[in-house]
Structure formats: structure tokens, C-alpha cells
Design an enzyme around this catalytic site. Sequence first.
Site, PDB file in Angstrom:
ATOM      1  N   ASN A 113       0.852  -1.201   0.000  1.00 19.13           N
ATOM      2  CA  ASN A 113       0.000   0.000   0.000  1.00 19.13           C
ATOM      3  C   ASN A 113       0.883   1.244   0.000  1.00 19.13           C
ATOM      4  O   ASN A 113       2.114   1.140  -0.033  1.00 19.13           O
ATOM      5  CB  ASN A 113      -0.953  -0.018   1.197  1.00 19.13           C
ATOM      6  N   LYS A 129       9.451 -16.132 -11.291  1.00 18.53           N
ATOM      7  CA  LYS A 129       8.550 -15.083 -11.786  1.00 18.53           C
ATOM      8  C   LYS A 129       7.405 -15.743 -12.557  1.00 18.53           C
ATOM      9  O   LYS A 129       7.673 -16.522 -13.492  1.00 18.53           O
ATOM     10  CB  LYS A 129       9.359 -14.152 -12.695  1.00 18.53           C
ATOM     11  N   PHE A 138      -4.301   3.307  15.103  1.00 18.52           N
ATOM     12  CA  PHE A 138      -4.723   4.270  14.098  1.00 18.52           C
ATOM     13  C   PHE A 138      -5.903   3.650  13.350  1.00 18.52           C
ATOM     14  O   PHE A 138      -6.050   2.435  13.317  1.00 18.52           O
ATOM     15  CB  PHE A 138      -3.588   4.539  13.100  1.00 18.52           C
TER      16      PHE A 138
END
Length: 419
Positions: free
Chosen positions: A213, A292, A326
Amino acid sequence: MPETDLLKGKRIILGITGSIAAYKAAEITRELIKREAQVYVVMTKAATHFISPLTLQTLSGNPVITELFYERGPQETHIDLASRNDLLLIAPATANIIGKISTGIADDILTTLVLATTSPILMAPAMNEKMYYNSIFKENMEKLARYGVEFIEPEYGELSCGKKGMGRLASISKIIEAVKTALKRRKDLSGKRILVTAGPTQEPIDEVRYIANRSSAKMGFALARAAYEMGGKVILISGPTLLKPPLGVEFIQIRTALEMYEAVKERFKEVDIGIFAAAVADFHPSKAHRGKIKKEEKGLVVELTPNPDILKEIGKDKGSKILVGFAAEVEDLIANASLKLKEKNLDMIVANRISEEGAGFEVDTNIVTIISKEEAIEKLPQLSKDEVARLILKKVVDMVEAAGFEPVTSSVRRMRSPN
Ligand code: PMT
């Protein structure tokens, strides 16, 4: 604590700069000495045009330093002074000294001292109104405030030009009050251990890609820095960030939510206070592929598994420790944050409307509402993240004082160091 005890024996450097208000420094010295502080006066060359060093030497009972380079006598050097002072007060502080310090210039005794000092710094500006409202000056002051310098706001009144306006040195009583508050705050968290979480977590999809994020870790780092400056021993557990860990703070770098959970579980038992500002990913890919993943025409479906809610888990067994969370919200700020406060067994929650401009992720400022477990609600204006951190910690200090609890630190230290 009685005010005499608060100032008694405290080493205060009083920096005086070249303003007509310099004569008031004699009164400040007298008031500090009356309260049994040790005052060391340092004057810029310009200040000596307004008041004689001899006056201040007589009042403080200590030699007054006016030069960076001087014959070393029995008196202390500027580095000795800087490393042993409890507070550096500059009163009056001119626009010139504030400008110089904000750009790191150290070309005389006072500016050099400021760079060398690790104690809290207080400045009481005094100048003409036009200068006080000048944008360049404001920017310099804001920059220093971001670095933790505290300012004692000047007053409205008669200025040296004969006109009335803003910019007159704050009253002596206001300056003495600010000195007491700064000295008290310095000690507010001494002996306390604080754990802070910060930053994002990265949840790998394969060895190249991850889910994360926008958290920059600025808010969490500001909290860790402020807690350290208030005398606390700080453990900062952070996800990946480009920021440098604050000086004096124990830094633990993690990557994933599960790693953060392990680190928090391991260290929370050592602390008195936990502040959780991290933006932890709520999910991780169920399977992290080796290598990958190849690009496929039909796209890619990634199955996600919930991460533990670290704060909620810690809250279940927090005992008498103080826990602050928070809440990053886009709607129903108070209702959602209050729910999180209850669900996670917190003492306080900092509600953050992340969609507001100047608030939340990445930016240097934040706009928050602080909600206590007693449901007291305080909305703060847009402030720098450093200022928000200091205000949150002041509330934590109030809670510590109200709870009157003994820090766990002493027993942990005793257990760990039998020698
Ligand atoms: O890092 P910056 O760029 O400076 O941005 C600051 C910030 C926006 C990240 C910060 O101010 C903030 O709001 N942090 C909390 C972000 C968040 O994840 O909020 P939440 O409402 O999803 O979580 C509530 C609380 O639980 C938070 O204290 C969080 O740290 C904690 N939590 C959440 C999920 C989880 N799995 N574990 C947790 O511990």
C-alpha cells in the site's frame, strides 16, 4: 512537581541575539536564577550592542560567551556546553538567527551551539510585524518546527518602530512557562519503553511482485522520533521505506505482515506503551510462487489469505499497558474508528480520514481526530506529522500519569542483567 524542583539545577543555555528586546534577557536570566536554574549566556555580536555581557555575567554568575574562538580558560567550550545542557533557549530570536539556523549555517558561537546540542530548543522570536509575517521567515520557522524546535509566539503590542503590531517578544512569564513545559516534557517518557509500528507491509506474489500500500512510514517514524525526544526507549518495527530510522531508536525492519506479527509478539512484552501506525496488509497471497510467474493471456487469479490483525491480537492480552491504534478511514470516520477502538481493546485511537488533502499516506502533514476509550473526541487541524506525533504522545503521557503505573522496564532490565 513544584516549579522550583523542575528548574532547580537545570543547565539552561540562554542565547541572546541582536534585537531591541535583548534587554529583556536580563529579566529572563533573573527569573531562571530565582528558580535555581544554572544559566549560561551566549550572545551574538549584534546582541552585545543592545546589552552588555557584564550585566548578564553578573546576573547569571557564569562567564558569558560571545566568541566562537577564544583563549581556553577554565570555562567550558561550546561543545561541553552543548552536550551538558538541559535546554537551549534563544530569547529574543531575530529573523536573522532563525534564517541562519534553518539552513544549517554555523558561523558564530550561538549557531554552532544549536547544531551541536541534543537538548530541546526553544526560540522566542521578536521582530517587526512585517518581518514576522514575511513568507521567507515563516518558511524558515516552519522548517525548524519540523525538526522539533519549539517557538514561543510573540505578542501584539507596541514595537520598537513606535507602531503597534505583532512581533513583540512574549512576556517573561510566558517564556518561563514554556521553559518549564519543555523541561517537563523532556522527562515525560523517561524510563518508559515504547513500541511503534510503521510503514506498509509487502506481501509477495512471486519473487518479483508483491501486494503493498502507499504508506511511506512518515507518521510512524515521527512517532518514534517524538517518543525518543521525550525521553522514551523506543523500538520501531517498520515495513519497507526509504526513510532513515530516527537516531537513538532501536530499528527492526520487516517485510510481511506475518514478520511484523512475529516481531511485535516478541518485543511487546518488554514495553509499557504500543503505538500502531503501520498500514498492515489485511491479506497475503495464499501461495508465494518461486521465480517469476509467466504472463498469461487469460490473466492471473491470486488467492488471498487473511493476515492476523496484529493490534487486535496484542489487545487481547495487553494487561495495564497503554495501546494506541490508528484507523485509516474514508467514510464514517468517528463511528468506524470507535468500533476499532472497542474491538481491539485500545486506550486511544487516532482516526485518519485518508481521503482528505494533506492527510494520510505519503504527505508530510496529517489531519486526525483523537478518540479516547472514555469517548472524548478531539479533532486536530492540519499539522505536520511531527506535531501530530507530539500531540498524540502528550495524550499518552497524560494516560501514563493518570494510570500511575510502574514501568515494566525496570523489572525487564533486572531480569535481563543479573550482573
Ligand atoms: O505512513 P504514512 O505515509 O505517513 O501514512 C500514515 C498512515 C495513513 C499509514 C497512518 O496515519 C495510518 O492511518 N495508519 C493506520 C493504517 C491502517 O492500516 O489502518 P486500519 O484502519 O486498516 O487498521 C487499524 C489499526 O489496526 C491500525 O493501528 C493498524 O496498524 C492495525 N492493524 C491493521 C491490520 C492488521 N492486519 N494488523 C494491524 O495491526
